[in-house]
Design a protein around this motif. Structure first.
Motif, PDB file in Angstrom:
ATOM      1  N   ASP A 132      16.095  -4.456  -2.572  1.00 49.21           N
ATOM      2  CA  ASP A 132      15.442  -3.489  -1.684  1.00 49.21           C
ATOM      3  C   ASP A 132      14.315  -4.121  -0.874  1.00 49.21           C
ATOM      4  N   VAL A 133      13.608  -5.070  -1.483  1.00 52.37           N
ATOM      5  CA  VAL A 133      12.422  -5.624  -0.836  1.00 52.37           C
ATOM      6  C   VAL A 133      12.616  -7.066  -0.393  1.00 52.37           C
ATOM      7  N   TRP A 152      10.855  -8.546   2.720  1.00 54.18           N
ATOM      8  CA  TRP A 152       9.797  -7.626   3.177  1.00 54.18           C
ATOM      9  C   TRP A 152       8.517  -8.406   3.417  1.00 54.18           C
ATOM     10  N   GLN A 182       9.488   4.903   0.700  1.00 52.17           N
ATOM     11  CA  GLN A 182      10.653   4.094   1.053  1.00 52.17           C
ATOM     12  C   GLN A 182      11.814   4.233   0.065  1.00 52.17           C
ATOM     13  N   PHE A 183      11.497   4.402  -1.218  1.00 52.16           N
ATOM     14  CA  PHE A 183      12.539   4.311  -2.234  1.00 52.16           C
ATOM     15  C   PHE A 183      12.587   5.499  -3.188  1.00 52.16           C
ATOM     16  N   VAL A 233      13.093   0.814  -7.445  1.00 47.14           N
ATOM     17  CA  VAL A 233      13.075  -0.293  -6.487  1.00 47.14           C
ATOM     18  C   VAL A 233      13.744  -1.493  -7.146  1.00 47.14           C
ATOM     19  N   THR A 234      14.670  -2.107  -6.449  1.00 46.18           N
ATOM     20  CA  THR A 234      15.323  -3.315  -6.951  1.00 46.18           C
ATOM     21  C   THR A 234      14.913  -4.515  -6.096  1.00 46.18           C
ATOM     22  N   VAL A 237       4.833  -1.283  -0.711  1.00 49.69           N
ATOM     23  CA  VAL A 237       6.068  -2.066  -0.794  1.00 49.69           C
ATOM     24  C   VAL A 237       5.734  -3.553  -0.884  1.00 49.69           C
ATOM     25  N   ARG A 242      14.181   8.495  -4.575  1.00 49.84           N
ATOM     26  CA  ARG A 242      15.609   8.866  -4.572  1.00 49.84           C
ATOM     27  C   ARG A 242      15.972   9.471  -5.922  1.00 49.84           C
TER      28      ARG A 242
END
Length: 235
Positions: free
Chosen positions: A229-230, A233, A107-108, A225-226, A195, A110
């Motif tokens: 971001d979640v 979730w 997902q993250f 991941v910040t 996640v 990058r």
């Protein structure tokens, strides 16, 4: 009391989907090392080991429905009730989340902007503005030095003003990095980490600002991941 009419083909397919999803979950849980022998006890056991997991209560309810479907059937294909489509979709979604959890690497993953401790504060601020990022790891070669964030820079500048000192944009980053603190503002996690686990860490630690994705602690990250971001979730 009149007999219940036989289930339709559509209803029978829905029952079969429900039972198939339940059995897949049962087999998967039973395959885990040290899992207890029954479905209900294995659900409770998994929930204790994974406090971020939110599907345990639904599965406890579905256990009763499954037992009723399987054990109260007096004739083949003559089921005492039919699960709703929403119930079937929910247990199938639980199955998919448990067997194939979304990972932070997927997902993250990058490009992560990395700066050197001797880079200047001006470089850091310009990088934040141009790349629209709020934090980045600091590495001296392959040695991890910490994570610099907008909040760290603001604290540094406020302390300079409070001491009535001269400020220069050429101040090296290593002078701005926060000192060791009991507050854990970042942590490392492997790409395979779910996640849901990351979201749980952010909820558990209100000071956590970033999770660096790397094979091992201190390695150069392949993603970040910040908290945003979640946010929201659920898994």
């Amino acid at each position: 009391m009149p007999d219940r009419p036989p289930v339709s083909r559509e209803e029978h397919a829905r029952i079969e989907r429900f039972i198939a999803a339940f059995n897949t979950l049962d087999n998967w849980l039973q395959s885990q090392p040290d899992a207890p022998p029954t479905f209900r006890s294995s659900v409770d056991w998994w929930a204790r080991r994974h406090p971020y997991w939110h599907d345990a209560e639904s599965l406890r309810l579905f256990t009763s429905l499954r037992n009723f479907l399987v054990h109260e059937t007096v004739r083949p294909f003559d089921y005492p009730c039919v699960p709703s489509e929403s119930a079937v979709l929910e247990i199938e979604a639980i199955r998919d989340r448990l067997l194939h959890p979304a990972s932070i690497g997927q997902q993250f993953g990058r490009e992560v902007v990395i700066l050197h401790p001797n880079d200047t504060l001006e470089t850091a601020l310009n990088t934040m503005r141009k790349r629209d990022i709020a934090r980045f790891p600091i590495f001296d070669g392959n040695r991890f030095e910490g994570v610099l964030s907008e909040r760290d820079i603001a604290r540094f500048l406020s302390s300079v003003v409070a001491r009535d000192e001269q400020f220069t944009p050429q101040t090296p980053i290593h002078q701005v990095l926060p000192r060791q603190s009991k507050r854990q503002t970042f942590r490392f996690a492997t790409p395979e980490t779910s996640v849901a686990q990351a979201a749980f860490w952010f909820g558990e630690n209100t000071f956590l600002e970033a999770i660096l994705i790397a094979p091992r602690i201190g390695d150069r990250p392949t993603g970040i991941v910040t908290r945003g971001d979640v946010a929201g979730w659920r898994e």
